[in-house]
Enzyme design. Structure first.
Site, PDB file in Angstrom:
ATOM      1  N   ASP A  13      -3.111   1.854  -8.189  1.00  9.42           N
ATOM      2  CA  ASP A  13      -1.638   1.996  -7.499  1.00  9.42           C
ATOM      3  C   ASP A  13      -1.682   0.926  -6.488  1.00  9.42           C
ATOM      4  OD1 ASP A  13       0.761   3.137  -6.174  1.00  9.42           O
ATOM      5  OD2 ASP A  13      -0.024   4.786  -7.352  1.00  9.42           O
ATOM      6  N   SER A  64       6.357   3.590  -7.104  1.00  5.37           N
ATOM      7  CA  SER A  64       5.345   4.202  -7.667  1.00  5.37           C
ATOM      8  C   SER A  64       6.090   5.220  -8.852  1.00  5.37           C
ATOM      9  CB  SER A  64       4.627   5.587  -7.080  1.00  5.37           C
ATOM     10  OG  SER A  64       3.746   4.707  -6.285  1.00  5.37           O
ATOM     11  N   HIS A 125      13.234   5.293  -1.664  1.00  8.44           N
ATOM     12  CA  HIS A 125      13.483   6.855  -1.265  1.00  8.44           C
ATOM     13  C   HIS A 125      14.796   6.955  -1.064  1.00  8.44           C
ATOM     14  CE1 HIS A 125       9.533   8.623  -1.615  1.00  8.44           C
ATOM     15  NE2 HIS A 125       8.988   7.451  -0.893  1.00  8.44           N
ATOM     16  N   ARG A 155       7.648   1.768   6.050  1.00 11.49           N
ATOM     17  CA  ARG A 155       6.543   1.757   4.714  1.00 11.49           C
ATOM     18  C   ARG A 155       7.205   1.184   3.774  1.00 11.49           C
ATOM     19  NH1 ARG A 155       2.086   5.153   3.945  1.00 11.49           N
ATOM     20  NH2 ARG A 155       1.898   5.945   1.901  1.00 11.49           N
ATOM     21  N   ASP A 156       8.575   1.262   3.387  1.00  9.94           N
ATOM     22  CA  ASP A 156       9.178   0.402   2.480  1.00  9.94           C
ATOM     23  C   ASP A 156      10.062  -0.646   3.126  1.00  9.94           C
ATOM     24  OD1 ASP A 156       8.187   2.301   0.527  1.00  9.94           O
ATOM     25  OD2 ASP A 156       9.923   3.742   1.019  1.00  9.94           O
ATOM     26  N   ARG A 198       4.164  15.154   0.264  1.00  8.16           N
ATOM     27  CA  ARG A 198       4.390  14.968  -1.137  1.00  8.16           C
ATOM     28  C   ARG A 198       3.413  16.019  -1.698  1.00  8.16           C
ATOM     29  NH1 ARG A 198       4.318   8.740  -2.936  1.00  8.16           N
ATOM     30  NH2 ARG A 198       2.252   8.068  -2.179  1.00  8.16           N
ATOM     31  N   ARG A 269      14.851   9.746  -4.291  1.00  7.11           N
ATOM     32  CA  ARG A 269      13.492  10.039  -4.795  1.00  7.11           C
ATOM     33  C   ARG A 269      12.834  11.405  -4.470  1.00  7.11           C
ATOM     34  NH1 ARG A 269       8.280   5.756  -4.727  1.00  7.11           N
ATOM     35  NH2 ARG A 269       6.812   7.301  -4.253  1.00  7.11           N
ATOM     36  N   GLY A 270      12.277  12.082  -5.628  1.00  8.04           N
ATOM     37  CA  GLY A 270      11.803  13.239  -5.633  1.00  8.04           C
ATOM     38  C   GLY A 270      10.542  13.655  -4.978  1.00  8.04           C
ATOM     39  N   ASP A 271       9.425  12.941  -5.073  1.00  9.40           N
ATOM     40  CA  ASP A 271       8.075  13.402  -4.628  1.00  9.40           C
ATOM     41  C   ASP A 271       8.320  13.764  -3.303  1.00  9.40           C
ATOM     42  OD1 ASP A 271       8.687  10.676  -3.709  1.00  9.40           O
ATOM     43  OD2 ASP A 271       6.176  10.251  -3.948  1.00  9.40           O
ATOM     44  N   ARG A 272       8.859  13.266  -2.356  1.00  7.93           N
ATOM     45  CA  ARG A 272       8.976  13.633  -0.943  1.00  7.93           C
ATOM     46  C   ARG A 272       9.815  14.339  -0.658  1.00  7.93           C
ATOM     47  NH1 ARG A 272       4.441  10.952   1.503  1.00  7.93           N
ATOM     48  NH2 ARG A 272       3.547   8.955   0.872  1.00  7.93           N
ATOM     49  N   LYS A 344      -1.533  10.906  -5.288  1.00  6.88           N
ATOM     50  CA  LYS A 344      -1.016  10.297  -6.427  1.00  6.88           C
ATOM     51  C   LYS A 344      -1.242  10.992  -7.569  1.00  6.88           C
ATOM     52  CE  LYS A 344      -0.301   6.330  -4.214  1.00  6.88           C
ATOM     53  NZ  LYS A 344       0.985   5.735  -3.910  1.00  6.88           N
ATOM     54  N   ASP A 412      -2.646   0.864  -2.611  1.00 10.31           N
ATOM     55  CA  ASP A 412      -1.345   1.444  -1.933  1.00 10.31           C
ATOM     56  C   ASP A 412      -1.449   2.247  -0.785  1.00 10.31           C
ATOM     57  OD1 ASP A 412       1.570   1.533  -2.552  1.00 10.31           O
ATOM     58  OD2 ASP A 412       1.082   3.639  -2.276  1.00 10.31           O
ATOM     59  N   HIS A 416      -0.328   0.526   2.590  1.00 15.74           N
ATOM     60  CA  HIS A 416       0.983   0.915   3.442  1.00 15.74           C
ATOM     61  C   HIS A 416       0.339   1.066   4.948  1.00 15.74           C
ATOM     62  CE1 HIS A 416       4.015   1.678   0.651  1.00 15.74           C
ATOM     63  NE2 HIS A 416       3.265   2.355  -0.164  1.00 15.74           N
ATOM     64  N   ASP A 453       1.083  -0.053 -10.882  1.00 16.05           N
ATOM     65  CA  ASP A 453       2.321   0.276 -10.980  1.00 16.05           C
ATOM     66  C   ASP A 453       3.489  -0.804 -10.387  1.00 16.05           C
ATOM     67  OD1 ASP A 453       1.125   1.080  -8.634  1.00 16.05           O
ATOM     68  OD2 ASP A 453       2.430   2.972  -8.610  1.00 16.05           O
ATOM     69  N   HIS A 454       2.962  -1.410  -9.365  1.00 14.47           N
ATOM     70  CA  HIS A 454       3.753  -2.408  -8.545  1.00 14.47           C
ATOM     71  C   HIS A 454       2.575  -3.048  -7.528  1.00 14.47           C
ATOM     72  CE1 HIS A 454       3.129   0.302  -5.152  1.00 14.47           C
ATOM     73  NE2 HIS A 454       3.544   1.377  -5.983  1.00 14.47           N
ATOM     74  N   HIS A 477       5.770  -2.568  -0.604  1.00 14.99           N
ATOM     75  CA  HIS A 477       5.508  -2.994  -1.667  1.00 14.99           C
ATOM     76  C   HIS A 477       6.123  -4.593  -2.011  1.00 14.99           C
ATOM     77  CE1 HIS A 477       5.494   1.359  -3.505  1.00 14.99           C
ATOM     78  NE2 HIS A 477       4.700   1.146  -2.676  1.00 14.99           N
TER      79      HIS A 477
END
Ligand SMILES: O=C(O)[C@H](O)COP(=O)(O)O
Ligand SMILES: [Mn+2]
Ligand SMILES: [Mn+2]
Length: 530
Positions: A13, A64, A125, A155-156, A198, A269-272, A344, A412, A416, A453-454, A477
């Site tokens: 990652d 991700s 996100h 973070r982004d 998440r 975005r869903g995970d968080r 992850k 990753d 971060h 993944d990136h 990223h």
């Protein structure tokens, strides 16, 4: 079904390729195993950002969700960021029944319309422009009171850019406000402290978010801008770690969530987004004590889990990701294994399978999670790489599975934090784990594929220096390509001519396994190998 060749796929990652040495924790780490494998076998860069993974433009860095979606689906879908852009631009979002219900609820009850989400232009996100469009439309439709609950990013986005975003949104809200419209920031905090946990790694984070946004409990300030300034100066923290705050007047919070209100979580975005959505949405909820459960209408920007349907109401339909590699392999009877640490775990299961939680076919698949520690990862940059590798090696040695995948979080998650020295150690831990996995593959006669993944860890410093000439950390990223290795002693795979990206992986896995690819109606992108 028997495959010709068993395959192990390792996703590193956040590990991209850049030949710039400055702040490059991938190049400057001691990685004898990855170096040996690149030398002995095939390695080539593939694309992992922008339109290659369904994002609005090629200036968008990968992430991700889109990376694992593209790998697992074998094709490119327009992703949340793009779908919300289109829906806002066309105004379709405001024609949805959900939006109409939310507005009606507030107007009927003389309630407050709350918007909660990540405050930045990171585009991973959420996007601040979407928030502004929602607030403007609420005003245009006659809503009288809006409260915004913000999560600082960093973070982004650059690690200490939150001051600009909070000032921007508070200026915007005060410009929008008039005699009939009262819009203000009401609460907030850093995204790694409240609300945006998440994969159930840390429910107390979500509980703290609930207390802050819904109950209005916490340290009080006159504005979000004042809170950000004071808290960052006092603690020296970066945006993602800002302690929670509540905006208050005369000791009273200005934006608690009450009966008759509406709440939109504006992250796409869903995970968080799943845990906080469950806290708002579920009548019977037992992950923590909500103290009060106001009668509100709640909606997410998107449907975050398309299998379990979380949340029950949403503004924009998510990409309908189907015809995935997992569905295809299960259809053929190929046995699959997936493992990652908690941070992850959903990446190699939920994202990999097109934002669907759970198994495709439990009789054929096993998904295992190694619990992550809740610690600052710069202090333990090896994370759970050794334990994840051990589980994967046990699965290889059991010889029960045909296709095995895993994710190493280090490049990753440590990337971060913005701590370069720790990220180097994180990369070295991944390299050590890969050496062990390679030897297990060699012994069992399995083919090892490695990719990412990136990018993230390969660019740990921003372009500019600080006033004393020191490096400035970069926590987000990148748009760099990622490596793709095939380590196989039995076959000599040849890369086809041309440019490839993450969505070419699914077909490649089928070729290397020696199983048929799905027919053209599945719309997969082509395999990278002959
Ligand atoms: O959610 C996060 O941690 C970051 O915004 C993006 O990181 P990821 O896409 O690698 O999860
Ligand atoms: Mn990632
Ligand atoms: Mn990341």
């Amino acid at each position: 079904m028997a495959v010709d060749n068993k395959v192990v796929l390792v996703v590193m990652d956040g590990v991209g390729i850049s030949d710039k040495e400055y702040g490059n924790a991938v190049l400057n780490a001691r990685t004898p195993n990855l170096d040996f494998l690149a030398d002995k076998y095939m390695m080539r860069p593939i694309k992992a950002h922008g339109t290659e993974v369904g994002l609005p433009s090629d200036s968008d860095m990968g992430n991700s969700e889109v990376g694992h979606n593209a790998m697992g689906a074998g094709q490119i879908y327009s992703q949340g960021a793009q779908l919300v852009n289109e829906s806002v631009d066309s105004g379709r979002i405001f024609e949805s029944e959900t939006w109409k219900d939310l507005v009606e609820q507030v107007k009927e009850n003389d309630g407050t319309f709350h918007f909660l989400g990540l405050l930045s232009d990171g585009g991973v996100h959420s996007h601040i422009d979407h928030l502004k469009a929602l607030v403007k439309e609420a005003k245009a439709e006659g809503v009288n009171k809006v409260r915004v609950h913000v999560l600082f990013d960093g973070r982004d986005t650059p690690p200490t850019s939150g001051g600009g975003f909070i000032e921007d949104i508070e200026n915007f809200l005060s410009e929008q406000s008039d005699d009939n419209f009262d819009a203000r920031v009401a609460s907030g905090g850093g995204r790694m402290v409240i609300t945006m946990d998440r994969y159930e790694a840390n429910w107390p984070m979500v509980e703290l978010g609930w207390k802050t946004h819904v109950l209005g409990e916490g340290r009080q300030f006159a504005s979000g801008t004042e809170a950000y300034k004071t808290l960052t100066e006092e603690t020296g923290c970066i945006d993602q770690d800002v302690p929670p705050f509540v905006v208050a007047e005369n000791g009273e919070p200005i934006g608690t969530v009450e009966d008759g209100d509406s709440v939109v979580f504006y992250n796409f975005r869903g995970d968080r987004a799943i845990e906080i959505s469950r806290a708002f949405d579920e009548e019977d909820f037992s992950e923590f004590d909500r103290v009060k459960y106001p009668k509100i209408k709640y909606a997410g920007m998107l449907e975050y889990d398309t299998e379990v349907h979380i949340p029950s109401h949403y503004l924009v339909s998510p990409p309908n990701i189907s015809n995935t590699l997992s569905e295809h392999l299960c259809g053929l009877g190929v046995k699959a294994y997936a493992v990652a640490e908690g941070q992850k775990f959903g990446h190699v299961t939920y994202f990999w399978n097109g934002n669907k939680s759970g198994y495709i076919n439990e009789a054929l698949e096993l998904y295992e999670e190694v619990k992550s520690d809740n610690v600052p990862f710069q202090t333990t940059p090896w994370m759970k790489s050794a334990e994840v590798a051990t589980k994967l090696i046990e699965a290889i040695e059991s010889d029960k599975f045909d296709f095995l995948r895993c994710n190493f979080a280090n490049g990753d998650m440590v990337g971060h934090t913005g701590v370069y020295e720790s990220t180097i150690i994180g990369m070295e831990a991944v390299d050590l784990a890969i050496g062990r996995i390679y030897r297990a593959c060699e012994k069992a006669g399995y083919t090892l594929m490695i990719t990412a993944d990136h990018g993230n860890a390969e660019v740990m410093f921003a372009d500019k220096k600080d006033k004393d000439g020191n490096p400035v950390a970069k926590t987000s990223h990148t748009t760099n390509p990622v490596p793709f290795y095939i380590c196989d002693d039995k076959h000599e795979w040849k890369f086809k001519e041309g440019e490839f990206g993450l969505s070419n992986l699914a077909a490649t896995v089928c070729d290397v396994l020696g199983v048929a690819k799905p027919d053209a109606s599945w719309n997969w992108n082509e395999s990278m190998v002959d």
